[in-house]
Design a protein around this motif. Structure first.
Motif, PDB file in Angstrom:
ATOM      1  N   UNK A  71       0.822  -1.211   0.000  1.00 40.18           N
ATOM      2  CA  UNK A  71       0.000   0.000   0.000  1.00 40.18           C
ATOM      3  C   UNK A  71       0.862   1.269   0.000  1.00 40.18           C
ATOM      4  N   UNK A  72       2.182   1.096  -0.101  1.00 44.53           N
ATOM      5  CA  UNK A  72       3.062   2.254  -0.183  1.00 44.53           C
ATOM      6  C   UNK A  72       3.529   2.801   1.146  1.00 44.53           C
ATOM      7  N   UNK A  73       3.233   2.096   2.245  1.00 45.95           N
ATOM      8  CA  UNK A  73       3.674   2.538   3.575  1.00 45.95           C
ATOM      9  C   UNK A  73       4.927   1.751   3.940  1.00 45.95           C
ATOM     10  N   UNK A  74       6.067   2.231   3.462  1.00 44.61           N
ATOM     11  CA  UNK A  74       7.317   1.478   3.531  1.00 44.61           C
ATOM     12  C   UNK A  74       8.082   1.676   4.836  1.00 44.61           C
ATOM     13  N   UNK A  75       7.639   2.586   5.662  1.00 48.39           N
ATOM     14  CA  UNK A  75       8.336   2.874   6.909  1.00 48.39           C
ATOM     15  C   UNK A  75       7.354   2.797   8.072  1.00 48.39           C
TER      16      UNK A  75
END
Length: 154
Positions: A71-75
């Motif tokens: 979902x693009x929440x890499x951190x």
């Protein structure tokens, strides 16, 4: 999410209730007909049980689990907060408004609150922690623990 201030009492559950909960936990999109079949009860009985469990607050919502990386929440990080005494209620409401805060828990121990914070990258995560969390009235101290790997056991 149930309010901690409300009286929390356990609802009596039998094996059918527990089996229904297990089915819905595995797949929140499962049909009532499929729940009934898997639990070996009638569709009407399953519908009645699910309605009762929802009405009693045992089932609080039906939702999707999202893979944060996809979902693009890499951190992600767990952020602990030490807070001023008696500031929890106001702080809880402020924390709920931050979209990057995915879980909030009031705990006992060396700190008062633990948060799961998810962001698109470390720059974004840093902004949330330094610009939003640390500047909140009532927050005395924060500590950040970066998440290197996430395993959802549900």
């Amino acid at each position: 999410m149930a309010e901690a201030d409300e009286e929390q009492t356990a609802v009596p559950l039998d094996d059918v209730d527990r089996n229904i909960i297990a089915e819905l936990t595995k797949d929140g999109r499962i049909s009532v007909t499929q729940v009934a079949g898997n639990v070996h009860i009638s569709r009407a009985h399953a519908y009645t049980r699910i309605a009762r469990l929802t009405g009693q607050g045992v089932l609080t919502k039906f939702t999707a689990l999202v893979d944060p990386i996809k979902a693009g929440l890499k951190s992600s990080a767990y952020v602990t907060l030490k807070v001023k005494q008696h500031s929890w209620r106001e702080l809880r409401e402020q924390l709920r408004t931050i979209p990057e805060v995915h879980h909030i828990a009031l705990v006992g121990g060396d700190f008062d609150v633990i948060l799961l914070v998810r962001a698109v990258d470390n720059v974004h995560l840093r902004r949330v922690i330094f610009d939003q969390l640390q500047s909140m009235p009532g927050v005395l101290d924060t500590q950040t623990f970066l998440v290197f790997e996430d395993v959802d056991t549900r």
